[in-house]
Design an enzyme around this catalytic site. Sequence first.
Site, PDB file in Angstrom:
ATOM      1  N   LYS A 113      -4.864  -6.432  -6.951  1.00 14.16           N
ATOM      2  CA  LYS A 113      -4.907  -7.153  -5.666  1.00 14.16           C
ATOM      3  C   LYS A 113      -5.487  -6.239  -4.582  1.00 14.16           C
ATOM      4  O   LYS A 113      -6.672  -5.970  -4.625  1.00 14.16           O
ATOM      5  CB  LYS A 113      -3.546  -7.742  -5.388  1.00 14.16           C
ATOM      6  CG  LYS A 113      -3.377  -8.903  -6.366  1.00 14.16           C
ATOM      7  CD  LYS A 113      -2.083  -9.574  -6.450  1.00 14.16           C
ATOM      8  CE  LYS A 113      -2.220 -10.673  -7.505  1.00 14.16           C
ATOM      9  NZ  LYS A 113      -1.005 -10.950  -8.238  1.00 14.16           N
ATOM     10  N   HIS A 159       1.724  -8.488  -4.175  1.00 12.83           N
ATOM     11  CA  HIS A 159       0.976  -8.881  -2.974  1.00 12.83           C
ATOM     12  C   HIS A 159       1.346  -8.066  -1.744  1.00 12.83           C
ATOM     13  O   HIS A 159       0.813  -8.292  -0.659  1.00 12.83           O
ATOM     14  CB  HIS A 159       1.191 -10.370  -2.670  1.00 12.83           C
ATOM     15  CG  HIS A 159       0.435 -11.277  -3.581  1.00 12.83           C
ATOM     16  ND1 HIS A 159      -0.891 -11.606  -3.391  1.00 12.83           N
ATOM     17  CD2 HIS A 159       0.813 -11.917  -4.719  1.00 12.83           C
ATOM     18  CE1 HIS A 159      -1.297 -12.423  -4.344  1.00 12.83           C
ATOM     19  NE2 HIS A 159      -0.275 -12.624  -5.163  1.00 12.83           N
ATOM     20  N   SER A 213       3.912 -15.294  -3.658  1.00  5.97           N
ATOM     21  CA  SER A 213       2.468 -15.472  -3.579  1.00  5.97           C
ATOM     22  C   SER A 213       2.026 -16.833  -3.066  1.00  5.97           C
ATOM     23  O   SER A 213       0.911 -16.969  -2.580  1.00  5.97           O
ATOM     24  CB  SER A 213       1.841 -15.187  -4.942  1.00  5.97           C
ATOM     25  OG  SER A 213       2.468 -15.940  -5.941  1.00  5.97           O
TER      26      SER A 213
HETATM   27  C1  LIG Z   1      -0.678 -11.279  -9.564  1.00  4.29           C
HETATM   28  C2  LIG Z   1       0.729 -11.045  -9.811  1.00  4.29           C
HETATM   29  C3  LIG Z   1       1.169 -10.424 -10.977  1.00  4.29           C
HETATM   30  C4  LIG Z   1       0.230 -10.075 -12.095  1.00  4.29           C
HETATM   31  O1  LIG Z   1      -0.557  -8.974 -11.784  1.00  4.29           O
HETATM   32  P1  LIG Z   1      -1.882  -8.687 -12.631  1.00  4.29           P
HETATM   33  O2  LIG Z   1      -2.053  -7.212 -12.485  1.00  4.29           O
HETATM   34  O3  LIG Z   1      -2.989  -9.444 -11.994  1.00  4.29           O
HETATM   35  O4  LIG Z   1      -1.612  -9.087 -14.023  1.00  4.29           O
HETATM   36  C5  LIG Z   1       2.511 -10.178 -11.122  1.00  4.29           C
HETATM   37  N1  LIG Z   1       3.393 -10.538 -10.161  1.00  4.29           N
HETATM   38  C6  LIG Z   1       3.011 -11.138  -9.019  1.00  4.29           C
HETATM   39  C7  LIG Z   1       4.016 -11.495  -7.990  1.00  4.29           C
HETATM   40  C8  LIG Z   1       1.664 -11.417  -8.813  1.00  4.29           C
HETATM   41  O5  LIG Z   1       1.289 -12.035  -7.693  1.00  4.29           O
END
Ligand SMILES: *Cc1c(COP(=O)(O)O)cnc(C)c1O
Length: 400
Positions: A248, A216, A188
């Site tokens: 996301k 992502h 990310s």
């Molecule tokens: C955002 C993210 C999460 C967490 O996801 P949420 O549904 O927002 O809790 C987990 N792993 C990665 C790589 C992320 O970027």
Amino acid sequence: MLKKRHPTKYLGEEYQRLVKENLNWELKELQTASEPVCVVEGKEVIMLCANNYLNLATHPNVVQATLEATKKYGAGAGSDRSIAGNMTVHEELDLRLARFKRAPASLTYQTGFMANEGLVPQLCGRGDLFVSDELNHGSIIDGVRLSHADRAIYKHKEAEDLARVMDEAEKHQPAYKHIWILTDGVFSMDGDLAPLSEIAKIAEEHGAGVYVDDAHGEGVLGEGGRGIVSHFNLDRKQVHVEMGTFSKAFGVIGGHITGGEDLRNFAYNKSRSWLLSGGVPPGVAAACIAAIEVLEREPEHVKNVWNNRNYFLKAMRDLGFDTGNSETPIVPVMCGESKTAKSLANFIWKKGIFSLPIVFPMVARDKARIRVQLCSKHTEEHLDKAIQAFSEGGKKLGLI
Ligand SMILES: *Cc1c(COP(=O)(O)O)cnc(C)c1O
């Protein structure tokens, strides 16, 4: 006399330390929906740091689905799914997601964080081993920490180093019973991709499981936004857990895992975050279903986010910016020192561009950056305005 302990004084002291070291978060208030142009802290700005890659958070079908399901089923699920809150709409979402992923089964969680934190520590215990990319997401790290298994780290994205770690692991006595390789799909902070085909190959040689966190990548990579497993043309025998989130590109909230029936049954019987916490509101589950359907019916959103990303990336590179190893709509604008990243973020903010500096401890001290995230509904006009602001700020700060 014993020195009397103060129960909470250290909370304020710790916060003051963060402020002094410039490590505190300054929350910015979003006063409109998350759209390409929004109002933040009373100022109209172009949004360049949302995870809402396909702008589905405001898609009329997704919003309508929330309203209808809320009217029909109420505001909350009334219970944990494990007890009395497993509504028809939750079951339908699980099935709908598996169909979208072309897999035997999926299971949805309340968030992606809870999926990782709930499932990962159940996969390995004493006598087992986790092998992790060094830049994995905090929710994977926390999941590993909750387990009694051994752990090993390989260098970011380096399949050769992973192979070395796995060979080392084979020397362990007594032999490890289970080994899982854990990796983010898209990292990310850099927007680069895990070498998933190589990882799957190495895992197969060792009989290890592969767990990819595609938070992502979904909605962005692969056929019609089906994610990283589709992107690399892999199957469920090669990648055993494909984890993701609805928070996301899908524009809603909710975590999920996809794989075989055995995985689903194991996961909901073992994940404490799933068993001991309320199910998502029915309106949320319905919105997630609607978001999946939009992805299937309107592939143009995926095409648009890539067009915008390619346009922005090329312009920034032409200007001479270092954009790291971006392979996705996450484009880091490398700044070096934290101070420079913060100054650049302030400069573009004044020009009406909203994107945040990412600094230590989220990235190495000399790798501060502004992390730009493109979305499908940015217009060329929005992007040109952003590029112009970066250009002026970059020159002023000596970055280009
Ligand atoms: C955002 C993210 C999460 C967490 O996801 P949420 O549904 O927002 O809790 C987990 N792993 C990665 C790589 C992320 O970027």
